[in-house]
Design a protein around this motif. Structure first.
Motif, short mmCIF file in Angstrom:
data_model
loop_
_atom_site.label_atom_id
_atom_site.label_comp_id
_atom_site.label_asym_id
_atom_site.label_seq_id
_atom_site.Cartn_x
_atom_site.Cartn_y
_atom_site.Cartn_z
N ALA A 267 0.83 -1.21 0.00
CA ALA A 267 0.00 0.00 0.00
C ALA A 267 0.86 1.25 0.00
O ALA A 267 0.57 2.23 -0.72
N LEU A 268 1.92 1.25 0.78
CA LEU A 268 2.79 2.43 0.86
C LEU A 268 3.55 2.62 -0.44
O LEU A 268 3.69 3.75 -0.94
N ASP A 269 4.03 1.53 -1.04
CA ASP A 269 4.74 1.63 -2.32
C ASP A 269 3.82 2.14 -3.41
O ASP A 269 4.25 2.92 -4.29
N ALA A 270 2.56 1.71 -3.39
CA ALA A 270 1.61 2.21 -4.39
C ALA A 270 1.39 3.70 -4.22
O ALA A 270 1.31 4.45 -5.20
N CYS A 271 1.31 4.15 -3.00
CA CYS A 271 1.11 5.57 -2.72
C CYS A 271 2.30 6.40 -3.18
O CYS A 271 2.14 7.53 -3.64
N LEU A 272 3.49 5.81 -3.06
CA LEU A 272 4.71 6.53 -3.43
C LEU A 272 5.06 6.35 -4.90
O LEU A 272 6.11 6.82 -5.36
N GLY A 273 4.20 5.64 -5.66
CA GLY A 273 4.43 5.46 -7.08
C GLY A 273 5.44 4.39 -7.43
O GLY A 273 5.91 4.31 -8.58
N LYS A 274 5.79 3.53 -6.47
CA LYS A 274 6.76 2.47 -6.74
C LYS A 274 6.12 1.23 -7.35
O LYS A 274 6.81 0.35 -7.84
N THR A 275 4.80 1.15 -7.26
CA THR A 275 4.06 0.04 -7.87
C THR A 275 2.67 0.53 -8.22
O THR A 275 2.18 1.50 -7.64
N THR A 276 2.07 -0.13 -9.17
CA THR A 276 0.69 0.22 -9.54
C THR A 276 -0.29 -0.86 -9.12
O THR A 276 -1.47 -0.79 -9.42
N GLU A 277 0.22 -1.86 -8.39
CA GLU A 277 -0.63 -2.98 -7.99
C GLU A 277 -1.52 -2.58 -6.82
O GLU A 277 -1.03 -2.18 -5.76
N PRO A 278 -2.82 -2.67 -6.97
CA PRO A 278 -3.72 -2.26 -5.88
C PRO A 278 -3.82 -3.33 -4.79
O PRO A 278 -3.43 -4.48 -4.98
N ILE A 279 -4.34 -2.92 -3.64
CA ILE A 279 -4.63 -3.87 -2.57
C ILE A 279 -5.77 -4.77 -3.02
O ILE A 279 -6.83 -4.30 -3.43
N SER A 280 -5.54 -6.07 -2.93
CA SER A 280 -6.50 -7.03 -3.47
C SER A 280 -7.40 -7.58 -2.37
O SER A 280 -7.16 -7.39 -1.18
N ALA A 281 -8.42 -8.31 -2.82
CA ALA A 281 -9.31 -8.98 -1.86
C ALA A 281 -8.53 -10.00 -1.04
O ALA A 281 -8.80 -10.20 0.15
N ASN A 282 -7.54 -10.64 -1.65
CA ASN A 282 -6.74 -11.61 -0.92
C ASN A 282 -5.88 -10.93 0.15
O ASN A 282 -5.68 -11.48 1.24
N ASP A 283 -5.38 -9.71 -0.16
CA ASP A 283 -4.63 -8.96 0.84
C ASP A 283 -5.50 -8.67 2.06
O ASP A 283 -5.07 -8.83 3.21
N ARG A 284 -6.72 -8.26 1.80
CA ARG A 284 -7.63 -7.93 2.90
C ARG A 284 -7.98 -9.19 3.70
O ARG A 284 -8.12 -9.15 4.93
N TYR A 285 -8.11 -10.28 2.99
CA TYR A 285 -8.39 -11.56 3.65
C TYR A 285 -7.24 -11.92 4.60
O TYR A 285 -7.46 -12.36 5.73
N GLU A 286 -6.00 -11.73 4.14
CA GLU A 286 -4.85 -12.04 4.99
C GLU A 286 -4.85 -11.17 6.24
O GLU A 286 -4.53 -11.65 7.34
N LEU A 287 -5.17 -9.89 6.08
CA LEU A 287 -5.22 -8.99 7.25
C LEU A 287 -6.23 -9.49 8.27
O LEU A 287 -5.97 -9.47 9.48
N GLU A 288 -7.37 -9.93 7.79
CA GLU A 288 -8.43 -10.33 8.70
C GLU A 288 -8.16 -11.69 9.32
O GLU A 288 -8.52 -11.95 10.47
N MET A 289 -7.50 -12.58 8.57
CA MET A 289 -7.29 -13.93 9.07
C MET A 289 -6.13 -14.01 10.07
O MET A 289 -6.16 -14.84 10.98
N THR A 290 -5.11 -13.19 9.90
CA THR A 290 -3.95 -13.31 10.79
C THR A 290 -4.29 -12.89 12.21
O THR A 290 -3.80 -13.46 13.18
N PHE A 291 -5.13 -11.86 12.36
CA PHE A 291 -5.71 -11.52 13.66
C PHE A 291 -6.70 -10.40 13.47
O PHE A 291 -6.39 -9.38 12.87
N SER A 292 -7.89 -10.61 14.02
CA SER A 292 -8.92 -9.57 13.87
C SER A 292 -10.04 -9.77 14.86
O SER A 292 -10.54 -10.88 15.04
N ARG A 293 -10.42 -8.69 15.49
CA ARG A 293 -11.67 -8.65 16.27
C ARG A 293 -12.74 -7.93 15.45
O ARG A 293 -13.71 -7.40 15.99
N GLY A 294 -12.55 -7.89 14.15
CA GLY A 294 -13.29 -7.01 13.27
C GLY A 294 -12.39 -5.84 12.95
O GLY A 294 -11.70 -5.31 13.82
#
Length: 820
Positions: A267-294
Motif C-alpha cells: 500500500a505504501l509503495d503504491a502511494c509513493l508510485g513504486k508500484t501500480t498494484e492495488p490492494i487485493s481482496a486476498n490482501d484484505r483476507y490475509e489482514l483479517e485472518m492473521t488476527f482480527s476482532r473485526g
C-alpha cells in the motif's frame, strides 16, 4: 531542530527473532522491539542484552533500522538500571529509543545523544502544542501520536515546526488513551504504564442505568474496540505529512507480522508510485485472518462511536462466513454466505450470542455441496447447541498460515552493501599501496614485494578494479577506485587478491557499520547529574485540598475551609459560578481543571477557563502546560496525568512549565512514593490521599454507543446529562461512568482508595499537601469525607479510626489500591 528526512517509513513490531526476520522479509523499513525491562509489552518474548549486537548487525545488514521501546514509567529506584540499559543500547548501535517517561527521555538525550529519541504514544501526544512543549525540554526525532486522532486532526500538526509524526495504522486498539489507563493498576496492581496490562477492556460488563441493570442481549463487551486497519487511508496519511506508519503487534506471531507488513508495504509503495498494484481482496483476507476482532479505520476517519465498539465480542474473530440457515446432525448450511474462501481444515467459531467463554469452535471435516460437515467425534462440538440463526466466523486457515510461514522463512533477504572507496599508488621499483575507506574507517596495505616493470599485461585500472570488486559474501561492495599507479607495472593477481582480503579483514575488524557510530556513543553524564537538589526537609503544616465535580461539593469544601479547591466539571461553563462562590467570602483558592485531553483546535476550553478568572489551574496535559507556562499570576498545579514517577521528571516539568506543585503519579506504590519524596524537595508535591481511581479515560463514549441511536455528540441526545450510569464488572463491582466536556468518558473505580494508613510515613518526608477527590457525593457526603481527612491531618484522629469511618460512608467499599 531540523528534521530533514521525510521519506515515509514502514515500522513493524518484533516480539522475538522470528518476528524480526518476518518483518525484514516482508519489507519493513524498521522494527521496534523491547527488552526484559522498561517496555510496555513485558509478555512478549523480547530480546536480551546479549541479543542486541547480533540483532542490530542483522538489521543493518539488510538495510533495516532497529528501535528499542523503553516506553514505561521509570521509578526513582530504577534510574541507575535505566542508565545502564541506555548505555548498552547506544553501544549496540540501536537507531532510536521509543520513550514514555519524560525523565528517561532527558536521560537518553544527555547520556546517549546519538540515538534518536521518539516520543511514545504513551506520552499522550494529542496536539501540536504538546509537541512544542516537549521540544522545549528535549528535541525529538519523532512524535508517536495518540491513536484517537483523525486524519483531519493530524493534518493540523503540519502548520507548525514539529518533530516528524508517527501514526499507528494497524492492530489492536486500546480503549483508553495510552499513558492514561490506570485500570490494571487500580484493580490488580498490574500497571499498563509498566507493560503489565491485564486487558480489562476485553472483559464483559453490564450496563447499570439509574440503578437498573439494562438488558443488552449479547452486547456485553462495552469497552472492547474492534481492531485498526487503515490500509485504505495510507494516501491520506501521507498527504497529512505522516513520516512513519506503525503496525501494532509485539505479542503477535511472525505470520501476523509478515502478512500485515507485506500488505502495508504494498500500500505504501503504491502511494509513493513504486508500484501500480492495488490492494487485493486476498490482501484484505490475509489482514483479517492473521488476527482480527473485526477491522475498522479506528478514529482516523473521525468520530463514530458504534462503528468502533459494537460490544458483541472481545476476542479474535476473523471474517464472517454467514448465518446458519439449516443444520442437522453434524452439518450446517449457511445463508447470506460471504465470499470468504472455505475448505476442509479451516477453523470456525459459532456465535450464539452467549458467554464467549462457552462458545464452540472446531475445524471443518469436509464440504459436501452447500453443507459444511464436522466430525462427529473429533470436532468436540455439542451439536444440540447449534441452531439456525447463529452466525459463524472463520478463525483459522492452516494453508494460509503455512504459506506465510514458508514466505518469511525462505525469503531471500535483501542485503545492503557498504561502499568502499579504494585508492592505489606506486610505480616500478616501489611497493603497491592500496588504501580503502568506508564510512570514516580507513585501512592501508602494501604489496609484499616491489612492483616490477611489466613486459606485457601491465597493471591497469580495469584489472585492479576487477580484483578489488571480488567482495563476495562480505558486507562490502566497490564504490570507486582512484588509480594513481605510474608506469607499466606488473603485480601478480594472487598478490592483488591477498591485498584485497587484508583490507577487508581490517575493515571488518574495525566493526564497520556500527563501530564508528559506537565510538563515544555515550557521554560521561550520569542520571545523578540530572537529579534536583534535595534540600533539608522543611516542617510545614499539612494542607488539605479538595477536588469537586459539582457546585454543591464546592460549597461544601468552602464551608469546610479547604485551602485549595479544584473544580473538575463536565460543563466548564459552570466554572464561573464556582469562582463566584469564592468571591462571596473565604480564604479558599479556586483552581479550575483542564480536560485530560486537548486535541488540535480545542484550546477554546483553556480560554473558557481563563475567562472564569480563577486563582489557578490544574493542568492535565502537555498542551495546557505549553499554554500556561508563562502565566506567573496563576497558581499552577500539574496533575497525576502528567505521570510524575521520578525526580528527574519532576524537575523537568516544574522548571519547563513553571509549576507551583506536582501531583504524585497514581502508578506509584507507597515505597515508590517515598523514594520520589526523598529524591526531590517535598514541597514540590501534592499527594491524593483519597479518591475513586480514574481507571479508563476514553475517547469512546459508552453513553452514545449504548444509550442512544446516534454516532457523535451531534445526534446522541446527550444521555450523559440525564442518566447516572455504572458498569458492573465480572466480580460484581460497580464502577461509575462519567463524561467530560469533550464527550470523553472516564470509568471510576467504585471502591474509594485511601492512603490514610501511610499518612505518618508521608509526613516524615516533609510532605504537607494532601488532596481528596470527590466523585458523586452530595453536599452532606462531601462534608463528611472532608471532615474525616481534616481531622487526620490535624491529628484529631488516627488512621485506623478514619478507615473505619470511610468504610461506613463509602457504599461500594474501600481499598488501598495502587499504594500497596
Amino acid at each position: 531542530m531540523q528534521h530533514a528526512d521525510t521519506t515515509p517509513e514502514l515500522l513493524s513490531p518484533a516480539g522475538n527473532w522470528d518476528c524480526a526476520r518476518a518483518a525484514v522479509a516482508a519489507g519493513a523499513d524498521a522494527i521496534y522491539f523491547g527488552m526484559p525491562k522498561f517496555n510496555a509489552r513485558l509478555r512478549a518474548d523480547n530480546f536480551t542484552e546479549a541479543d542486541l549486537p547480533e540483532l542490530m548487525a542483522f538489521l543493518h545488514k539488510h538495510g533495516v533500522k532497529g528501535f528499542v521501546a523503553m516506553n514505561t514509567l521509570i521509578f526513582t529506584g530504577e534510574l541507575e538500571a535505566a542508565e545502564r540499559q541506555l548505555r548498552l543500547i547506544a553501544d549496540a548501535g540501536v537507531d532510536a529509543l521509543i520513550i514514555q517517561d519524560l525523565g528517561l527521555a532527558k536521560m537518553a538525550r544527555e547520556i546517549a545523544p546519538k540515538v534518536e529519541l521518539h516520543g511514545s504514544t504513551q506520552m499522550t501526544i494529542t496536539s501540536p502544542e504538546g509537541i512544542a512543549f516537549l521540544e522545549t525540554i528535549f528535541p525529538m526525532e519523532r512524535a508517536v501520536l495518540a491513536r484517537e486522532l483523525s486524519v483531519k486532526e493530524i493534518e493540523r500538526f503540519g502548520g507548525s515546526p514539529t518533530a516528524p509524526l508517527e501514526v499507528f495504522v494497524h492492530g489492536a486498539l486500546c480503549v483508553a488513551y495510552s499513558g492514561q489507563c490506570l485500570t490494571s493498576e487500580s484493580l490488580g496492581q498490574r500497571s499498563a504504564n509498566r507493560g503489565e496490562c491485564a486487558q480489562a477492556c476485553r472483559m464483559p460488563y453490564e450496563l447499570v442505568v439509574d440503578g437498573v441493570t439494562r438488558e443488552m442481549g449479547e452486547v456485553r463487551y462495552l469497552l472492547s474496540p474492534q481492531d485498526l486497519a487503515a490500509v485504505d487511508m495510507i494516501p491520506d496519511l501521507v498527504k497529512a505529512g505522516v513520516k512513519s506508519f506503525k503496525i501494532e503487534g509485539r505479542l503477535k506471531t511472525p505470520e501476523y507480522v509478515a502478512a500485515v507488513t507485506r500488505v502495508y508495504r504494498k500500500a505504501l509503495d503504491a502511494c509513493l508510485g513504486k508500484t501500480t498494484e492495488p490492494i487485493s481482496a486476498n490482501d484484505r483476507y490475509e489482514l483479517e485472518m492473521t488476527f482480527s476482532r473485526g477491522l475498522t479505520s479506528g478514529w482516523l476517519g473521525g468520530t463514530n462511536h458504534p462503528y468502533l465498539t459494537h460490544g458483541r465480542f472481545g476476542k479474535k474473530r476473523g471474517p464472517l462466513l454467514g448465518t446458519i440457515a439449516a443444520c442437522g446432525g453434524t452439518w450446517i448450511e449457511l445463508t447470506d454466505r460471504t465470499e470468504v474462501p472455505l475448505k476442509p481444515g479451516d477453523g470456525v467459531v459459532f456465535d450464539a450470542g452467549e458467554n464467549r467463554d462457552l462458545e464452540q469452535g472446531a475445524r471443518i471435516w469436509k464440504i459436501e455441496g452447500e453443507r459444511i460437515v464436522f466430525h462427529r467425534t473429533y470436532s468436540g462440538i455439542n451439536f444440540s447447541r447449534i441452531k439456525p440463526g447463529h452466525t459463524i466466523y472463520k478463525t483459522s486457515d492452516e494453508k494460509l498460515e503455512s504459506d506465510i510461514r514458508r514466505f518469511w522463512q525462505n525469503a531471500k533477504l535483501r542485503e545492503v552493501k557498504l561502499g568502499i572507496h579504494f585508492s592505489a599508488t606506486g610505480k616500478p621499483g616501489e611497493r603497491l599501496s592500496i588504501s580503502a575507506e568506508c564510512g570514516g574507517i580507513k585501512a592501508v596495505v602494501q604489496s609484499q614485494e616491489p612492483m616490477q616493470e611489466a613486459s606485457k599485461h601491465a597493471l591497469s585500472g580495469e584489472t585492479l578494479e576487477a580484483q578489488l570488486g571480488r567482495l563476495g559474501d562480505t558486507p562490502f561492495e566497490l564504490a570507486a577506485l582512484d588509480f594513481k599507479v605510474e608506469g607499466n607495472c606488473h603485480m601478480p593477481l594472487s598478490e592483488l587478491n591477498r591485498m584485497r582480503r587484508a583490507l577487508v579483514d581490517e575493515l571488518e575488524q574495525a566493526d564497520h557499520g556500527s563501530g564508528s557510530e559506537r565510538r563515544d556513543a555515550t557521554t560521561q553524564v550520569s542520571y545523578r547529574d540530572l537529579l534536583p537538589e534535595a534540600p533539608p526537609k522543611q516542617e510545614a503544616e499539612p494542607e488539605l485540598s479538595v477536588l469537586c465535580r459539582s457546585i454543591e461539593q464546592v460549597q461544601a469544601a468552602l464551608d469546610s475551609g479547604a485551602g485549595v479547591i479544584y473544580c473538575d466539571f463536565e460543563d466548564p461553563r459552570r466554572y464561573k459560578d464556582a469562582v463566584a462562590l469564592r468571591q462571596n467570602g473565604g480564604a479558599s483558592k479556586i483552581l479550575l481543571a483542564t480536560p485530560r485531553i486537548l486535541k488540535p483546535g480545542e484550546s477554546g476550553y483553556l480560554k473558557l477557563i481563563e475567562r472564569a478568572e480563577p486563582d489557578g489551574v490544574l493542568l492535565r496535559n502537555l498542551a495546557s502546560l505549553q499554554y500556561y507556562k508563562d502565566r506567573s499570576d496563576l497558581l499552577k498545579v500539574g496533575d497525576f496525568s502528567l505521570n510524575v514517577a521520578n525526580p528527574i521528571t519532576a524537575k523537568l516539568l516544574k522548571g519547563a512549565a513553571n509549576l507551583d506543585r506536582l501531583t504524585v503519579s497514581y502508578d506509584l506504590n507507597i515505597g515508590q512514593v517515598m523514594d520520589l519524596l526523598n529524591g526531590a524537595p517535598s514541597e514540590w508535591f501534592e499527594l491524593t490521599i483519597h479518591q475513586h481511581m480514574p481507571m479508563f479515560h476514553m475517547e469512546h463514549c459508552v453513553f452514545c454507543t449504548f444509550l442512544s441511536t446516534g454516532t457523535t455528540y451531534k445526534d446522541c441526545g446527550r444521555p450523559c446529562e440525564t442518566h447516572i450510569v455504572h458498569l458492573r464488572d465480572r466480580v460484581g463491582q460497580l464502577h461509575r461512568l462519567m463524561a467530560d466536556v469533550g464527550c470523553r468518558n472516564t470509568l471510576f473505580n467504585g471502591r474509594a482508595q485511601t492512603g490514610a494508613r501511610f499518612f505518618s510515613e508521608l509526613r516524615a518526608t516533609g510532605l504537607a499537601k494532601y488532596r481528596i477527590e470527590l466523585l458523586d457525593e452530595d453536599d452532606l457526603g462531601a462534608l463528611r469525607t472532608i471532615s474525616a481527612y481534616r481531622d487526620l491531618l490535624a491529628g484529631k484522629t488516627d488512621a485506623e479510626t478514619l478507615l473505619e469511618n470511610v468504610k461506613a460512608f463509602e457504599k461500594l467499599g474501600v481499598t488501598e489500591g495502587t499504594l500497596v
